[in-house]
Design a protein around this motif. Structure first.
Motif, short mmCIF file in Angstrom:
data_model
loop_
_atom_site.label_atom_id
_atom_site.label_comp_id
_atom_site.label_asym_id
_atom_site.label_seq_id
_atom_site.Cartn_x
_atom_site.Cartn_y
_atom_site.Cartn_z
N MET A 9 -39.85 -59.28 5.94
CA MET A 9 -39.83 -57.83 5.78
C MET A 9 -39.05 -57.48 4.50
O MET A 9 -38.39 -58.33 3.91
CB MET A 9 -39.16 -57.18 7.00
CG MET A 9 -39.84 -57.53 8.33
SD MET A 9 -41.54 -57.03 8.42
CE MET A 9 -41.36 -55.28 8.60
N CYS A 10 -39.12 -56.22 4.11
CA CYS A 10 -38.47 -55.75 2.88
C CYS A 10 -36.97 -56.04 2.88
O CYS A 10 -36.41 -56.42 1.85
CB CYS A 10 -38.73 -54.27 2.67
SG CYS A 10 -40.46 -53.88 2.34
N ARG A 11 -36.33 -55.86 4.00
CA ARG A 11 -34.87 -56.09 4.08
C ARG A 11 -34.54 -57.53 3.71
O ARG A 11 -33.60 -57.80 2.94
CB ARG A 11 -34.37 -55.77 5.48
CG ARG A 11 -32.85 -55.91 5.60
CD ARG A 11 -32.41 -55.53 6.97
NE ARG A 11 -32.69 -54.11 7.18
CZ ARG A 11 -31.83 -53.24 7.65
NH1 ARG A 11 -30.65 -53.63 8.03
NH2 ARG A 11 -32.15 -51.98 7.79
N GLU A 12 -35.29 -58.48 4.23
CA GLU A 12 -35.07 -59.90 3.91
C GLU A 12 -35.43 -60.17 2.45
O GLU A 12 -34.75 -60.94 1.77
CB GLU A 12 -35.89 -60.80 4.84
CG GLU A 12 -35.72 -62.28 4.60
CD GLU A 12 -34.33 -62.80 4.89
OE1 GLU A 12 -33.97 -63.86 4.35
OE2 GLU A 12 -33.58 -62.17 5.66
N THR B 265 -35.18 -58.11 -0.12
CA THR B 265 -34.11 -57.62 -1.00
C THR B 265 -32.87 -58.52 -0.90
O THR B 265 -32.18 -58.72 -1.90
CB THR B 265 -33.73 -56.16 -0.70
OG1 THR B 265 -33.38 -56.01 0.67
CG2 THR B 265 -34.87 -55.22 -1.06
N LYS B 266 -32.64 -59.08 0.26
CA LYS B 266 -31.53 -60.03 0.41
C LYS B 266 -31.78 -61.26 -0.48
O LYS B 266 -30.87 -61.73 -1.16
CB LYS B 266 -31.42 -60.45 1.88
CG LYS B 266 -30.06 -60.94 2.28
CD LYS B 266 -30.01 -61.36 3.73
CE LYS B 266 -30.17 -60.18 4.68
NZ LYS B 266 -29.97 -60.55 6.09
N SER C 226 -31.23 -60.47 -4.18
CA SER C 226 -29.81 -60.46 -4.51
C SER C 226 -29.28 -61.89 -4.61
O SER C 226 -28.55 -62.23 -5.56
CB SER C 226 -29.05 -59.68 -3.44
OG SER C 226 -27.68 -59.64 -3.75
N CYS D 90 -41.00 -53.47 -3.37
CA CYS D 90 -40.10 -54.61 -3.58
C CYS D 90 -40.26 -55.19 -4.99
O CYS D 90 -39.29 -55.69 -5.55
CB CYS D 90 -40.31 -55.67 -2.51
SG CYS D 90 -39.54 -55.21 -0.93
N CYS E 41 -38.11 -52.94 -6.97
CA CYS E 41 -36.72 -53.24 -6.63
C CYS E 41 -36.25 -54.50 -7.34
O CYS E 41 -35.16 -54.53 -7.92
CB CYS E 41 -36.58 -53.39 -5.11
SG CYS E 41 -34.90 -53.69 -4.57
#
Length: 64
Positions: free
Chosen positions: A3-6, A8-9, A12, A37, A40
């Protein structure tokens, strides 16, 4: 599929260390399908590059 949260992690983490092959593949597959993403990731890379160009400062010298 991550998912997007993973994603972006992972973006980073990529700025701090090399990603494993699995992480690279997961991130690549996600960004192929997710335009948000991709944007991002571009912004992360831009900010990281700008941060590298800033002069080093000593925070203690500016305090009175």
């Amino acid at each position: 599929m991550i998912m997007c949260r993973e994603a972006t992690k992972l973006m980073s983490l990529k700025l701090d260390r090399p990603l494993t092959r699995r992480e690279q593949l997961q991130l690549r597959l996600h960004t192929l399908m997710c335009s948000a993403c991709r944007r991002c990731e571009s912004q992360f890379e831009l900010l990281h590059g700008l941060g590298d160009k800033l002069p080093d400062t000593d925070d203690t010298s500016s305090r009175s």
